[in-house]
Design a protein around this motif. Structure first.
Motif: not given
Length: 275
Positions: A140, A142, A179, A204, A207, A213, A215
């Motif tokens: 992943s 960003y 994303n 995940h 957000e 995100v 996680t």
């Protein structure tokens, strides 16, 4: 060799040996750097557990995309760990985490032809030292860096040039598809079936509607379960591991997701047999 359904084994789980062995977990996975420098006392629970269940490894610190010189001594330490624990499967992230020092995060590699050859050459060196193939995980990310190639093109090019395997992280595909606005099923379909060594699935954090995100801190959502089922239909059933890195619940709760992976695997095997 690993097969079936795995569970990411964390230090918080050292007291769960009996519960893990009583569950439908077929193998466990650790980050070797979290264990290989520990003394005998701290390695003891892992050594005891792997007498009864196969172990795979998923590294965090190899930093395949880094401009720094490959840490050969670190790779040799990994090799000793793999030998000591009789591990046949070692995977790492298609990313980097160092540039003049560790940054303690998995940073995206530019999707360029130059980066393909840089990363592939480092993977080849690692494989030569370890004397075995490794698997690389789609990560992943960003921030989009240089993207002369698409993520699909870049990933496939590295796999081909390095002659390595793929760890298909289904949740990472989902997170990136939201994303970066691409079709998750098209990404999964484009991956070469013959390269898939095994898979990861995880939860995940939302957000925002258009920002997820990765996680590993919550249950797997329905859309990601659907993508795992799609991946099995497209590529056949492959070993799949559940990751949970924090907010780790009781084993009974983890078992629900472990059993769900089993159910998808059995269902897709039956569909293939009927087809």
């Amino acid at each position: 060799m690993i097969s079936g359904v795995g569970l990411g084994y964390r230090r918080e789980m050292v007291d769960l040996k009996d519960e893990i062995l009583a569950s439908n977990v077929d193998y466990i996975e650790v980050a070797p750097e979290n264990w290989m420098r520990m003394n005998e006392r701290y390695q003891a629970p892992l050594k005891e557990l792997v007498q009864h269940i196969p172990l795979s490894t998923h590294g965090l610190s190899l930093s395949l995309g880094s401009p720094d010189k490959l840490d050969v001594e670190f790779v040799k330490q990994v090799k000793r760990f793999l030998t000591d624990f009789n591990v046949s499967c070692y995977s790492e992230h298609l990313s980097y985490c160092s540039s003049g020092g560790h940054v303690y995060d998995l940073m995206p590699i530019p999707f360029t032809e130059e980066a393909v050859f840089h990363v592939a050459n480092r993977i080849k060196k690692v494989q030569d030292i370890l004397e075995q193939r490794i698997a690389i995980e789609n990560v992943s990310y960003y921030l989009q860096t240089m993207n002369d190639l698409t993520e699909v093109e870049f990933t496939k090019a590295v796999l081909e040039e390095a002659q390595c395997d793929l760890l298909l992280d289904v949740n990472n595909v989902y997170v990136n598809s939201i994303n970066h606005n691409y079709n998750a099923k098209e990404f999964i379909s484009a991956m070469p079936t013959e390269r898939i060594a095994y898979g990861h699935i995880a939860g995940h954090y939302d957000e925002a509607k258009d920002l997820k995100v990765d996680t590993h801190g919550s249950p797997v959502i329905d859309d990601v379960w659907g993508l795992l089922d799609f991946a099995y239909q497209k590529h056949g059933v492959f070993p799949t591991l559940l990751e949970r890195d924090f907010n780790i619940p009781d084993m009974s709760e983890l078992n629900v997701e472990i059993d769900k992976i089993h159910s998808f695997q059995k269902s897709d095997i039956k569909k293939k047999q009927k087809g």
